[in-house]
Design an enzyme around this catalytic site. Structure first.
Site, PDB file in Angstrom:
ATOM      1  N   ASP A   1     -29.547  38.157  22.475  1.00 21.83           N
ATOM      2  CA  ASP A   1     -29.321  37.665  23.922  1.00 21.83           C
ATOM      3  C   ASP A   1     -30.352  36.232  23.691  1.00 21.83           C
ATOM      4  O   ASP A   1     -30.647  35.994  22.642  1.00 21.83           O
ATOM      5  CB  ASP A   1     -30.269  38.439  25.002  1.00 21.83           C
ATOM      6  CG  ASP A   1     -29.592  38.319  26.284  1.00 21.83           C
ATOM      7  OD1 ASP A   1     -29.647  37.583  26.822  1.00 21.83           O
ATOM      8  OD2 ASP A   1     -29.067  39.417  26.770  1.00 21.83           O
TER       9      ASP A   1
ATOM     10  N   HIS B   1     -25.356  34.412  27.131  1.00 20.26           N
ATOM     11  CA  HIS B   1     -26.501  34.985  26.766  1.00 20.26           C
ATOM     12  C   HIS B   1     -26.631  34.838  25.261  1.00 20.26           C
ATOM     13  O   HIS B   1     -26.903  35.642  24.406  1.00 20.26           O
ATOM     14  CB  HIS B   1     -26.514  36.540  26.938  1.00 20.26           C
ATOM     15  CG  HIS B   1     -26.621  36.771  28.575  1.00 20.26           C
ATOM     16  ND1 HIS B   1     -27.837  36.819  28.939  1.00 20.26           N
ATOM     17  CD2 HIS B   1     -25.981  37.116  29.422  1.00 20.26           C
ATOM     18  CE1 HIS B   1     -28.030  37.006  30.307  1.00 20.26           C
ATOM     19  NE2 HIS B   1     -26.801  37.275  30.563  1.00 20.26           N
TER      20      HIS B   1
ATOM     21  N   GLU C   1     -22.151  37.264  32.888  1.00 22.83           N
ATOM     22  CA  GLU C   1     -22.877  36.117  33.215  1.00 22.83           C
ATOM     23  C   GLU C   1     -22.711  35.009  32.276  1.00 22.83           C
ATOM     24  O   GLU C   1     -23.740  34.549  31.497  1.00 22.83           O
ATOM     25  CB  GLU C   1     -24.591  36.846  33.237  1.00 22.83           C
ATOM     26  CG  GLU C   1     -24.623  37.887  33.932  1.00 22.83           C
ATOM     27  CD  GLU C   1     -25.988  38.392  34.043  1.00 22.83           C
ATOM     28  OE1 GLU C   1     -26.500  38.912  34.980  1.00 22.83           O
ATOM     29  OE2 GLU C   1     -26.687  38.268  33.362  1.00 22.83           O
TER      30      GLU C   1
END
Ligand code: ACM
Ligand code: ZN
Length: 526
Positions: A183, A257, A321
């Site tokens: 991440d 990410h 995301e």
């Protein structure tokens, strides 16, 4: 007369009045009490063929640790023993546990089934202080996929802590460990071909202090933070999980990410950097460039090493995301869109994911992606992990995709456990997920019987922004994980009040295991 009547009622009702405790979590299919008790002692033997020695020995060590009783193993059947066997006519994870005055038998559809039967036996042994009331239990899981995810990027957990988490999953009869390894805040898996991923990408220079609030100045602790798993450690963990009938599914996050990877190799991003491993939480606009061929070459090389470490059929490739800001301005990303006839950046993300999926198929594996991968169109073969909203999963299942349900309002165990977290809980997400709400998850809501086949199962997710250590991790996970384990294992026989009653017995096992857990539910705090 009256006293005689009371005595007769006690005799007939049996169970509670004579201290028989049949509480098992997750709830078995059927529990039929018999007569008498089987007392487990240091003289008790556990007998099986060589093929079941592994689950037998695990049970022996669990019994010793939790009750102090040392059982011995024998591959020769003997009277008065705990006998293990398989019956291939049963489902693989199914078992029958038969306790009589004289002996115990555990029959499973496979090694895993026998193991689950032994976990139930362990609960009965603890509930009844080793004097197990005679009973016949039949049991099998409702759902095939019963998982939990650990985020080791935002905070790092040691090899021993990861193993302990796997122990917790095993106690709850879960069978998948989703390991969120990469991440923005840290890359945690050694990749031999790209050593900077760990030498640079696993370390952030400091960490945000307190609750993140973008409207105020952010404070940092000034302390470098890092950690990663070597390939040997990963193999050790995969093996440890497999011995507990748990498959490890790694997640390599794409195309968002990814700031930790971009920091190590800045050419992976659209602007070329420089980047810095993130020190705060949230969503970065810097993502993998979808225009460069070198991005895909890098990912395929990384995934080649990942596939060697993880034998799982499914590999999670993220997909959530991923802001499109950089792609909108990147000439190479725009050229890719033109060359491939893509209408917009959402379709560019679909191109990205489907290209990795094709590669994965050519290597005999399948992909799981967060539900955003549906946004620009998906292949029929991708497995959707629904998190934003359950109905993204419902829609995917209706369209014929396979789905794992992890909707945040039921499955995000980093959320608050009480309605007044400022009073009861440390900092962290203020979204409220009570154990009751976790238990209420109905992954099949609004699906026809046919569509329901596309729901593989359910999973608990534990994001670790605000979980700095493993003690607190356990307090977040337990006992809400028990609620989700019951959704996955015992969906067709759920009953919240009955669950809470059984949970009190299960907590004795947590105590004996030395696990830390939240006791709000036992104190009536919601
Ligand atoms: C997610 O919570 N971003 C999958
Ligand atoms: Zn680009």
């Amino acid at each position: 007369m009256f006293r005689k009547l009371i005595f007769a009622i006690l005799l007939l009702s049996g169970a509670e009045s004579f201290g028989q405790n049949f509480d098992i979590v997750p709830k078995p299919v059927s529990v039929t009490p018999g007569n008498g008790r089987f007392v487990i002692s240091g003289k008790t033997r556990i007998c099986s063929g060589k093929d079941l020695e592994a689950p037998a020995m695990l049970f022996v060590s669990q019994m010793e640790k939790l009750t102090g009783t040392e059982l011995s193993f024998s591959d020769i059947p003997s009277k008065g023993s705990i006998k293990l066997q398989t019956d291939l006519a049963m489902d693989a994870e199914e078992y029958v546990l038969n306790v009589s005055k004289k002996s115990v038998s555990v029959t499973g559809g496979s090694e895993a089934g026998v193991y689950y039967g032994l976990q139930s036996l362990l609960q009965l042994a603890i509930n009844n202080d080793g004097a197990i009331p005679a009973v016949m239990i039949t049991d099998k899981p409702y759902m095939a996929y019963r998982g939990a995810m650990m985020d080791v990027s935002r905070h790092f957990f040691s090899v021993d802590e990861v193993k302990r988490f796997i122990d917790i999953l095993a106690l709850h009869k879960l069978n998948r460990f989703h390991w969120h390894l990469t991440d923005d805040q840290g890359w945690r898996i050694e990749i031999k071909q790209y050593p900077l991923l760990t030498s640079i990408g696993s370390i952030r220079k400091e960490t945000l202090v307190g609750q993140m609030d973008e409207s105020r100045e952010m404070k940092y602790d000034g302390i470098p933070y890092g950690g990663y798993y070597t390939q040997d450690q990963i193999r050790e963990i995969v093996d440890y999980a497999a011995k507990r009938y748990i498959e490890v599914i790694p997640e390599i996050e794409l195309p968002g990410h990814g700031v930790a990877a971009l920091t190590a190799y800045p050419w992976l991003g659209c602007t070329g950097g420089p980047y810095e491993v993130w020190t705060r939480w949230g969503i970065s606009k810097d993502v993998f460039c979808a225009g460069k061929e070198s991005t895909f070459e890098f990912i395929e090389n990384v995934l080649t090493e990942v596939l060697e470490l993880f034998p799982s059929k499914y590999i999670h490739i993220g997909g959530d995301e991923c802001p499109k800001d950089r792609w909108e301005k990147c000439p190479l990303c725009q050229k890719r869109m033109k060359d491939e006839g893509l209408e917009n950046e959402k379709e560019l993300q679909s191109y990205f994911m489907q290209r990795i999926e094709k590669w994965m198929h050519s290597h005999g594996r399948e992909i799981i992606g967060w539900d955003e991968i549906m946004d620009g169109g998906i292949s029929k073969t991708a497995i959707i992990m629904a998190w934003r909203d359950q109905f993204n999963g419902t829609k995917a299942a209706q369209q014929g995709n396979r789905v794992i349900m992890t909707p945040k309002w039921n499955c995000y165990l980093d959320y608050s456990q009480t309605s007044d977290p400022d009073k009861y809980e440390p900092i962290g997400p203020r979204r409220y997920l009570s154990i009751r709400q976790a238990y209420r998850l109905d992954p099949y809501d609004r699906l026809t019987p046919e569509e329901q086949h596309n729901i593989l199962g359910v999973q608990a997710n534990v994001w670790a922004e605000y979980i700095p250590d493993f003690q607190y991790h356990q307090k977040k996970v337990l006992p809400r994980l028990a609620a989700l384990s019951e959704v996955g294992w015992a969906y067709d026989r759920k009953n919240y009040d009955d669950f809470v009653k059984r949970l009190a017995s299960f907590a004795r096992l947590y105590d004996k295991e030395g696990l830390v857990y939240s006791d709000y539910v036992f104190k009536g705090i919601e």
